[in-house]
Design an enzyme around this catalytic site. Structure first.
Site, mmCIF file in Angstrom:
data_model
loop_
_atom_site.group_PDB
_atom_site.id
_atom_site.type_symbol
_atom_site.label_atom_id
_atom_site.label_comp_id
_atom_site.label_asym_id
_atom_site.label_seq_id
_atom_site.Cartn_x
_atom_site.Cartn_y
_atom_site.Cartn_z
ATOM 1 N N GLU A 1 -4.759 4.515 12.199
ATOM 2 C CA GLU A 1 -5.176 5.143 11.102
ATOM 3 C C GLU A 1 -6.359 5.844 11.399
ATOM 4 O OE1 GLU A 1 -6.054 2.576 7.834
ATOM 5 O OE2 GLU A 1 -3.151 2.390 7.881
ATOM 6 N N ASP B 1 -6.363 14.043 0.954
ATOM 7 C CA ASP B 1 -5.008 14.346 -0.021
ATOM 8 C C ASP B 1 -5.509 15.453 -0.690
ATOM 9 O OD1 ASP B 1 -3.934 11.989 0.361
ATOM 10 O OD2 ASP B 1 -5.315 10.647 -0.935
ATOM 11 N N TYR C 1 4.286 0.503 -3.593
ATOM 12 C CA TYR C 1 3.983 0.366 -4.846
ATOM 13 C C TYR C 1 5.120 -0.186 -4.947
ATOM 14 C CZ TYR C 1 0.345 3.847 -4.635
ATOM 15 O OH TYR C 1 -0.761 4.400 -4.547
ATOM 16 N N SER D 1 -4.231 -0.713 -5.787
ATOM 17 C CA SER D 1 -5.157 -1.437 -5.146
ATOM 18 C C SER D 1 -5.333 -2.535 -5.417
ATOM 19 C CB SER D 1 -6.235 -1.077 -4.574
ATOM 20 O OG SER D 1 -6.819 -2.356 -3.953
ATOM 21 N N HIS E 1 -11.256 2.194 -1.226
ATOM 22 C CA HIS E 1 -11.098 2.028 0.332
ATOM 23 C C HIS E 1 -12.031 0.420 -0.212
ATOM 24 C CE1 HIS E 1 -10.553 3.754 4.056
ATOM 25 N NE2 HIS E 1 -9.730 3.327 4.075
ATOM 26 N N ASN E 2 -11.068 -0.784 -0.544
ATOM 27 C CA ASN E 2 -11.893 -1.374 -1.358
ATOM 28 C C ASN E 2 -12.039 -2.854 0.151
ATOM 29 O OD1 ASN E 2 -12.044 -1.041 -3.301
ATOM 30 N ND2 ASN E 2 -10.045 -1.775 -4.126
ATOM 31 N N HIS E 3 -11.323 -2.947 0.804
ATOM 32 C CA HIS E 3 -11.121 -3.728 2.214
ATOM 33 C C HIS E 3 -11.603 -3.812 3.113
ATOM 34 C CE1 HIS E 3 -7.832 -5.652 -0.327
ATOM 35 N NE2 HIS E 3 -7.761 -6.567 0.256
ATOM 36 N N HIS F 1 1.096 -1.089 -0.250
ATOM 37 C CA HIS F 1 -0.080 0.208 0.146
ATOM 38 C C HIS F 1 0.687 1.631 -0.020
ATOM 39 C CE1 HIS F 1 -4.135 1.444 0.917
ATOM 40 N NE2 HIS F 1 -3.434 2.354 1.571
#
Ligand SMILES: Nc1ncnc2c1ncn2[C@@H]1O[C@H](COP(=O)(O)OP(=O)(O)O)[C@@H](O)[C@H]1O
Lengths: 79, 590, 230, 79
Positions: free
Chosen positions: B325, B130, B65, B546, B108-110, B62
């Protein structure tokens, strides 16, 4: 000292959340439900150690902010 | 692992361990034995837990990369109108009259699969940060969503949670959600995709960057307090799902859009002064990655006094503080003497403000806690030795043509009804009506058209045109052509409203890159994006990758989502509605 | 016309409102922060714009209604000052007791953002003189808590005194359950105070004042204000 | 039979509402408050007269819909 304020809609005030939850439960196959109402609980941690003064303070908070007398009633529980 | 020039030689002996760390603990942190050896070589000793945690997030897929870097470098990222390409919090392009558009898309898939409302909401919060970190006021949000089959029992729950979460956050912060896309495909049954995009506008000469500068300058924490939210979210986002991911549930973060709204206003207010030297949001891997990246980009060291971090819970440890986080937090470097000015702004907006450290010339990150040093890491070697893999890949074989027998048997009215009625083709009105797409009063073309059109407040003759596009089944059949098609579709959607396409952001959603077939899809998609971008003079200015979107070994259809941005002169913009009876309808194209 | 727009933490439609005033030809408003205890002198209109003050936490509008500036707004209204509350502004006015009733979660619990039909019930308030009697508008709503409720007595009084300013309806002006987007009692979208100088409404006239934004059905409201407050 | 389901955020889960309420209370001049958390109560009227079966049914409802196990815990009270 810890106070729990239970806030409930007044009888007769319609409760969209409760209604929607009731509808969803029956969609899910739950039967025999004749009514659903949703309320709030607000837990407050207080420095105060005296029950009477704590009760007075929390009652003041309910009147000033926590409950809306137009639609809600409240009950305070201390522990 | 391709060795960076000054990566220390790998020691062959069993590396040392300390602080209760075992090979199992190393593995739990998502580090391979080889990576652990490199850590030991860099430090010249065994890391303690805090340090191991920092390495683990900095070297996670994450943040680093590591599987994709090699290929992302091949994308075209320049044009005369590009002010900032990939590498900052968001990309920046010149849109004339001294204005810049700042934008990025992020996944923010998971988290959204585990807790759809909060996962999607915090995804929106993250991408907003961001953008306003760079000095831009967010003016529009978009969202690209992929769900499993409509018949799958979880799909309904996931759709309603994700849509409510995106709306819940975007509506509250007062940024209109003006577009997006939604697909349903059984390949996403166990792993949905939630990609959120934010577009902001800033004065082109007042952009803010993350490189720290000025030895002795104060490092300041602002926003919400730190709790134990999402510890190890960044490493989770880089790991495959399995049956036991239920166990990882406590890592879910809860978003607070109200605080984010205050943070936007407070940051923009302070940015109008000369107080800020550098600023970075605390995204995945929170305090670790923000402080590390700021120091690394500025070629400086940083000392943090963790006791001063505003905490939401008692008995927090340095490990938790560095890895939390918690949402709605930012890190800034201030000009010396600007602390009081900055504090007044953040206190007015009722946000936390704390000077938690200073910049140093040591090139090291030093962490203090209760008077003792609890972490001491060299910044450059850690950043430079960040793993980069050239993973083996296989080109995707061409699938056999589909069986077309029987295709003629369907009468056209039935075929049309089926097309209109299928979940991908059907109107998405029920989704975007849950999003405030009008707030700020600049939405000239609402959701429902080819691209959204949002007027520029400071250049009222012009507007931004915005779209997101990708058709995963095309990419699955042919990654090169499918990804090129996604770029071309974004370009077409922008031109269809009369805009000049300027640049794009991408969100590369793929399965496990350690499998050559998946890596082949990724490589192919990069190739396709590159080809299309070059052909259309449509550069990539930001993006997000991702990987590991798999459940029980089954990868999602490859999905390189493309977010396109163009500029349109309002007087020349067009919309798709038929305007009058008797008008002639043309069909153009090849 | 001298207008102030109030700002609470989480207000987000203040620019939309300022722009609508500008488009209608009104002088630029002043912005007033919620911690202030007085309003600027010489004011004749106070606007509480839309947004999510305090995140809509606890109850929408509840915390903003207890901010210091609301005491000043109450005094201003008591002296006959004009007050407009839109969306979150309406919620704040009911929470503060400046208007009766309460706004609860929408009937289907979802946030709704779309244009709805709105029937102008009265043209003799200073907010609606520029509308034709019985006019049907198409104006966007954007809310999660727009479900107006009040007890039977209050409702009967509102109806009896003709204090319902707008009702949700269809394109032909028919008011029915099917044209009610959020479950409001009596399809109520907006009400006025006894002296008709305080208006609270859920829909957003300020988002429909320019042809480029899809229509100008909201504009007469601001023009009415200009007429009332030259 | 009436069931009350008390739904609370798990300890450690961020509660922005509770925080905002705490902030508002202190603005209103209430002192000595060290923490505020907000929870929900859902009241369900049931046809069921058997305690054990009622408890099972309501527990099923909590698992299926009422509580979000990722961030919330629940307790059931029958009366
Ligand atoms: N998740 C979403 N959020 C907001 N708008 C959406 C979403 N999904 C689709 N839309 C909008 O619906 C319209 C149709 O979408 P889509 O079918 O993807 O269009 P196209 O295929 O023409 O690009 C577009 O205006 C798009 O922005």
């Amino acid at each position: 000292m810890k106070a729990k304020v239970h806030i409930t809609l007044k009888p007769g005030v319609h409760d969209p959340q409760g209604r929607a939850i009731g509808g969803a439960l029956s969609h899910l196959g739950f039967t025999g439900i004749t009514g659903v109402r949703q309320g709030k609980v607000i837990e407050i941690d207080l420095d105060e150690t005296d029950r009477k003064r704590a009760l007075e303070a929390v009652d003041g908070m309910c009147k000033a902010l926590l409950a809306n007398p137009v639609i809600e009633t409240y009950a305070i529980e201390l522990s | 692992m391709s060795a960076a020039p000054d990566t220390p030689a790998r020691p062959q002996a069993e590396p040392p361990y300390t602080d209760g760390i075992t090979p199992a603990v190393v593995a739990e942190h998502g580090l391979t034995p080889d990576e652990y050896r490199t850590v030991v070589a860099i430090l010249g000793r065994a890391p303690n837990r805090v340090e191991l945690g920092i390495f683990s997030v900095m070297w996670s897929e994450h943040c680093s990369y590591k599987s994709s870097k090699k290929w992302l470098k091949t994308l075209p990222t320049t044009a005369p109108w590009v002010i900032q390409g990939p590498g900052e919090n968001a990309g920046v392009i010149d849109i004339g009259q001294g204005l810049a558009a700042v934008f990025k898309m992020e996944s923010h898939n998971h988290p959204s699969y585990i807790e759809p409302y909060q996962g999607a909401a915090t995804g929106v919060g993250g991408i907003l940060r961001d953008v306003f970190t760079m000095g831009a006021r967010p003016v529009a949000n978009l969202n690209a969503l992929r769900f499993g089959a409509p018949e799958d029992p979880r799909t309904r729950h996931l759709v309603s949670g994700v849509v409510a979460g995106i709306g819940g956050y975007g509506n509250c912060v007062g940024v209109p959600t003006v577009g997006g896309e939604v697909n349903f495909h059984p390949g996403f049954n166990g792993n949905i995709l939630v990609n959120a995009m934010t577009v902001g506008v800033a004065p082109a000469d007042r952009l803010f960057y993350s490189a720290a500068a000025g030895i002795g300058n104060p490092v300041v924490y602002v926003g919400s307090r730190t709790g134990r939210d999402g510890i190890h979210g960044a490493t989770m986002a880089s790991a495959e799902f399995s049956a036991d991911s239920e166990e990882k549930r406590p890592t879910v973060q809860v978003g607070d859009p109200f605080t984010e709204k205050l943070l936007i206003e407070a940051c923009l207010e302070l940015m109008a002064t000369d107080a800020i030297v550098a600023i970075q949001d605390m995204g995945a891997a929170g305090l670790t990655s923000s402080s590390f990246e700021m120091a690394s980009k500025g070629g400086l060291g940083v000392e943090l006094d963790l006791d001063r971090v505003p905490m939401r819970e008692t008995h927090m440890t340095p490990y938790e503080l560095m890895l939390s986080e918690s949402q709605e937090r930012m890190l800034m470097v201030l000009r010396p003497g600007a602390e009081d000015l900055a504090r007044a702004v953040f206190e007015k907006w009722e946000l936390e403000f704390a000077v938690i450290g200073t910049l140093t010339d040591t090139g090291r990150m030093v962490l203090r806690w209760h008077g003792a040093v609890v972490g001491d890491l060299p910044i450059d070697p850690l950043a430079q030795a960040s793993p980069e893999y050239d993973r083996p890949w296989e080109p995707t074989p061409r699938p056999a043509p589909a069986d077309q027998s029987g295709a003629d048997a369907v009468a056209w009215p039935d075929a049309l009804a089926r097309l209109i009625g299928c979940p991908d083709g059907a109107s998405k009105r029920w989704i975007w009506e849950q999003y405030d797409h009008l707030v700020r009063g600049n939405t000239l073309q609402r959701p429902g058209g080819d691209a959204a059109v949002v007027r520029l407040e400071d250049r009222p003759t012009h507007a931004l045109a915005l779209t997101t596009d990708c058709t995963p089944r095309y990419v699955e059949a042919d990654p090169v052509m499918g990804a090129a098609q996604a770029v071309a579709e974004a370009w077409r959607n922008l031109t269809a409203v009369g805009a000049t396409p300027l640049a794009l952001t991408d969100n590369m959603n793929f399965g496990n890159p350690e499998k050559p077939a998946i890596m082949g899809q990724f490589v192919g998609a990069c190739q396709g994006i590159k080809d299309a971008c070059l052909a259309l003079d449509f550069p990539v200015v930001s993006g997000n990758v991702s990987l590991y979107n798999e459940t029980n070994g089954q990868a999602i259809p490859p999905t390189p989502a493309i977010g396109g941005v163009g500029l349109v002169e309002i007087a020349r913009s067009q919309s798709l509605a038929f305007k009058a009876e008797g008008d002639v309808v043309f069909l153009l194209g090849a | 016309m001298h207008a102030a727009i109030l700002l609470f933490p989480g207000t987000n439609r203040e620019r939309d409102m300022a722009r609508a005033l500008e488009v209608a030809g009104a002088p630029a408003p002043v912005f007033v922060w919620h911690r202030e205890t007085t309003l600027p002198a010489g004011l004749d209109l106070v606007i509480l714009p839309g947004g999510f003050s305090y995140g809509d936490y606890l109850r929408s509008g509840a915390m903003a209604a207890r901010s210091p500036i609301l005491e000043a707004v109450r005094r201003f209204a008591d002296q006959g000052g004009m007050v407009l509350g839109v969306c979150n502004g309406f919620q704040i006015l009911t929470e503060a007791g400046l208007l009766p009733g309460a706004l609860m979660r929408n009937r289907d619990l979802r946030f709704i953002c779309r244009c709805v039909g709105l029937r102008v019930e009265r043209t003799d308030t200073p907010f609606t003189t520029r509308y034709a009697a019985g006019a049907v508008l198409s104006v966007p709503v954007a809310h999660h808590d727009g479900n107006y409720t009040a007890d039977d007595d209050t409702l009967a009084r509102l109806e009896g005194e003709g204090r319902v300013a707008f009702r949700y309806c269809d394109a032909a002006g028919v008011v029915s359950d099917a044209t009610n987007p959020n479950g409001s009692r009596g399809n109520i979208a907006g009400i006025v105070s006894e002296n008709r100088r305080v208006l609270g409404m859920m829909p957003h006239p300020e988002n429909l004042v320019e042809p480029a934004l899809g229509g100008i059905d909201g504009r007469p409201l601001f023009e009415s204000l200009l007429e009332a407050l030259p």
